[in-house]
Design a protein around this motif. Sequence first.
Motif, PDB file in Angstrom:
ATOM      1  N   THR A   1       0.866  -1.191   0.000  1.00 64.32           N
ATOM      2  CA  THR A   1       0.000   0.000   0.000  1.00 64.32           C
ATOM      3  C   THR A   1       0.895   1.231   0.000  1.00 64.32           C
ATOM      4  OG1 THR A   1      -0.012   0.157   2.406  1.00 64.32           O
ATOM      5  CG2 THR A   1      -1.781  -1.153   1.416  1.00 64.32           C
ATOM      6  N   ALA A   2       0.243   2.383  -0.067  1.00 68.85           N
ATOM      7  CA  ALA A   2       1.016   3.630  -0.001  1.00 68.85           C
ATOM      8  C   ALA A   2       1.840   3.650   1.285  1.00 68.85           C
ATOM      9  CB  ALA A   2       0.065   4.822  -0.052  1.00 68.85           C
TER      10      ALA A   2
ATOM     11  N   ALA B   1       4.350   1.455  -1.705  1.00 72.85           N
ATOM     12  CA  ALA B   1       4.032   0.872  -3.025  1.00 72.85           C
ATOM     13  C   ALA B   1       4.173   1.911  -4.139  1.00 72.85           C
ATOM     14  CB  ALA B   1       2.611   0.313  -3.024  1.00 72.85           C
ATOM     15  N   ARG B   2       4.761   1.464  -5.230  1.00 75.78           N
ATOM     16  CA  ARG B   2       4.873   2.304  -6.430  1.00 75.78           C
ATOM     17  C   ARG B   2       4.425   1.483  -7.633  1.00 75.78           C
ATOM     18  NH1 ARG B   2      10.554   5.054  -7.080  1.00 75.78           N
ATOM     19  NH2 ARG B   2      11.358   2.966  -6.684  1.00 75.78           N
ATOM     20  N   SER B   3       4.018   2.179  -8.674  1.00 75.71           N
ATOM     21  CA  SER B   3       3.618   1.478  -9.886  1.00 75.71           C
ATOM     22  C   SER B   3       3.974   2.346 -11.093  1.00 75.71           C
ATOM     23  CB  SER B   3       2.119   1.144  -9.836  1.00 75.71           C
ATOM     24  OG  SER B   3       1.794   0.229 -10.855  1.00 75.71           O
TER      25      SER B   3
ATOM     26  N   THR C   1      -4.376   3.222 -16.434  1.00 69.95           N
ATOM     27  CA  THR C   1      -3.948   3.430 -15.045  1.00 69.95           C
ATOM     28  C   THR C   1      -3.209   4.744 -14.914  1.00 69.95           C
ATOM     29  OG1 THR C   1      -3.516   1.061 -14.999  1.00 69.95           O
ATOM     30  CG2 THR C   1      -2.802   2.313 -13.079  1.00 69.95           C
ATOM     31  N   VAL C   2      -3.587   5.495 -13.899  1.00 67.07           N
ATOM     32  CA  VAL C   2      -2.859   6.716 -13.609  1.00 67.07           C
ATOM     33  C   VAL C   2      -2.207   6.539 -12.242  1.00 67.07           C
ATOM     34  CG1 VAL C   2      -4.849   7.905 -12.552  1.00 67.07           C
ATOM     35  CG2 VAL C   2      -3.039   9.238 -13.575  1.00 67.07           C
ATOM     36  N   VAL C   3      -0.956   6.975 -12.150  1.00 70.57           N
ATOM     37  CA  VAL C   3      -0.241   6.864 -10.878  1.00 70.57           C
ATOM     38  C   VAL C   3       0.312   8.243 -10.540  1.00 70.57           C
ATOM     39  CG1 VAL C   3       1.600   5.680  -9.617  1.00 70.57           C
ATOM     40  CG2 VAL C   3       0.397   4.480 -11.451  1.00 70.57           C
ATOM     41  N   ASP C   4       0.080   8.657  -9.321  1.00 68.24           N
ATOM     42  CA  ASP C   4       0.609   9.942  -8.860  1.00 68.24           C
ATOM     43  C   ASP C   4       2.114   9.961  -9.140  1.00 68.24           C
ATOM     44  OD1 ASP C   4       1.623  12.063  -7.324  1.00 68.24           O
ATOM     45  OD2 ASP C   4       0.021  11.869  -5.857  1.00 68.24           O
ATOM     46  N   PRO C   5       2.627  11.020  -9.761  1.00 69.40           N
ATOM     47  CA  PRO C   5       4.070  11.064 -10.063  1.00 69.40           C
ATOM     48  C   PRO C   5       4.931  10.749  -8.836  1.00 69.40           C
ATOM     49  CG  PRO C   5       2.956  12.925 -11.062  1.00 69.40           C
ATOM     50  CD  PRO C   5       1.915  12.202 -10.255  1.00 69.40           C
TER      51      PRO C   5
ATOM     52  N   ARG D   1       4.429   8.605  -6.712  1.00 70.52           N
ATOM     53  CA  ARG D   1       4.398   7.168  -6.423  1.00 70.52           C
ATOM     54  C   ARG D   1       4.650   6.343  -7.687  1.00 70.52           C
ATOM     55  NH1 ARG D   1       2.015   6.959  -1.289  1.00 70.52           N
ATOM     56  NH2 ARG D   1       1.154   8.972  -0.746  1.00 70.52           N
TER      57      ARG D   1
ATOM     58  N   ASP E   1      -3.328  13.799  -5.928  1.00 74.26           N
ATOM     59  CA  ASP E   1      -2.965  13.295  -7.267  1.00 74.26           C
ATOM     60  C   ASP E   1      -3.408  14.289  -8.347  1.00 74.26           C
ATOM     61  OD1 ASP E   1      -2.697  10.208  -8.782  1.00 74.26           O
ATOM     62  OD2 ASP E   1      -3.507  11.911  -9.876  1.00 74.26           O
TER      63      ASP E   1
ATOM     64  N   HIS F   1      -2.737  -0.093  -5.143  1.00 78.43           N
ATOM     65  CA  HIS F   1      -1.657  -0.232  -4.155  1.00 78.43           C
ATOM     66  C   HIS F   1      -0.980   1.107  -3.882  1.00 78.43           C
ATOM     67  CE1 HIS F   1      -1.973  -4.556  -4.503  1.00 78.43           C
ATOM     68  NE2 HIS F   1      -1.910  -4.447  -5.811  1.00 78.43           N
TER      69      HIS F   1
END
Lengths: 231, 406
Positions: free
Chosen positions: A7-8, A12-14, A20-24, A26, B119, B186
């Motif tokens: 988890t955060a 966790a990073r992706s 899928t969008v991932v916060d920069p 993370r 985000d 995650h």
Amino acid sequence: MPTLIPTAATGARSVPATMTVVDPARTLPPEEQERFLAGTELNGPFVADLLSDMLAHERCGAQLYRSVAQRTNNPVLEERYRHFGEETVEHVAALERLITELGGDPAYVSPAARATEKAGTALLESTFLLGGSVDLMTLELVMLDAVLLAEAKDHANWSCLAAMVEDLPGGQVREALDAAVDEIEVQEDEHLRWAQDTRCRMISLQATSSPATSRSMKAEDVIARIKNLLT
Amino acid sequence: MAFNPLDQKGIAVPDQFRNWSELNTTPYDKHTVDPYTRTRVILMNGAEVESILFSHQFARHTDHPELKRALAEGRRADAQQQRAVNGLNPGEQTPLETTIGYEQVAVDLTSWLARHEPDPYLRQALDFALLEDFDHLYRYANLYELLHGGQADEITQHLTEITPGRPTFAEHRHPNDDIRRHFETHAVDPLSRLHVMTITAAEQQTMNFYMNHGADWIEPIARGLYAEISLVEEQHVTHYESLLDPLDSWIAQWVFHEYNEVYLYWSMLQQESDRRIKTMWELHCDMEIGQLQVACDFMRRLEGREPADLLPPALPEVPVTFEPNKDYVREVLATQVDLQADGLDFVPVRELPPDHRYFIYQKTVNAGGNPSEQVIDENRAHSGRDYRDETEGDHPITDLRHVHAS
């Protein structure tokens, strides 16, 4: 203690994908992906995704074993599920160590890991979502089926890694992979063999029992019968 | 002090059922109610409806007897909560007055969530729909004046400005352009997950309310306006629900729903000025904690997972807060009013090619004119100007400043 649910909070990073969008903050940056195993004969980003995928499978396996160990009515199965579950948690830890040793991030969740987790989640859900339309004896087989399917992929993962290691030149990467394979592959052999054999025994016992007895038995009698199976 | 719902006792689900008198709650007084009490009632009604609908969907995907019973029990408790919350709306408050409350929720909830969203893509998604709901408030406020001579600021109490946003006629997009990317379950900040679940529930309730109340009217202009805006709300549900990661298991989704309800009731009770209603928020918060415990128990037993490993160690420190967001809305208006969607992305409308499906869809649905434009034209003709409540000065976009009837 290894991370069973990334988890955060566990870092966790992706990576972003089509949908899928991932916060920069993370996101695993491309340059970090490319740095992984750079200068070796391996495709670093691919192997990073593969190891993350294997890690996801082990994590799902740990959950599956914990779940079925709590729900089986058979003490022999329960003992095996608990034991293999503990070993699977060790496999999670071993993979996390391996990824770290190779310069990767065990908190990285690759797109392949996500797909594997979806399959693992569905496999686990298959052992209980339809629990009202299978009898207790069949439920034991359903849980064992899930274990067998999970172990089949697990075994294939480690066999494949072992084969890949054989083609690598000597060095730190090969040593790290070799050590992990040596530690785990034997256990994976045992897990798969046990699941195959036990499933076969359970099916044989059922197939040779009297149909009248199995259909008309009360629940407590079925549980008693399950308890005595495999002993 | 950090509040971890998993450490709280709560109320056990079997002890949550109430009698008809308890559910038949005394409504607030529409003339004296704090506008943000009204918005809290609307939001929590939406959160309960989402929870009930989710539980029904889950129940349709399992025949596990214990799980089905637990879902049915929790759902009944939620259904009772929904009746108690929705019963706070007074019968003397017309559907149109309630609608203006719904749009005040949409504006001030969306703005607050966007201001606190970590985000950037999710914040952009919130900003994008914010300007559309902001415009809906203006259109309904004009309908209110046109049909009833009502002043919408008597409902909003000047806490939320009323003026054009992204014009409603421009909001009608091809369905393919309402789908968004989703967060990664995650890596997502727990606060983002709660934001997305909250806004999805709120927009879904808005869609449900409009699509059902549109037929309450005799006046064609009202029926048309509800039809038009209810379809934009359907777009917004598509838009927001796409932000949720489909990877989560059924039980994980159940746990997250209960957790979010705890967060929302806990938030509402921090700010509630009406002591009687605050008591209800406190009661429901304790009930949701009890329901969360049940969901967590199933996660442990059936999924072999420890919920504490999945959930954050405590609720976010800042409660979801209803408060004025005028400066924020003006800033977003000034910088983003011309944005449109192109597939998963947001782009200035001028960058869309002339043959883009947006324009083809626009041509189809706007072929006979738009109730959202007609209501402004008719009210200008009737009142000599369109209705606005611009407390902070002229509209930030020159083209959208006051036009008087000729």
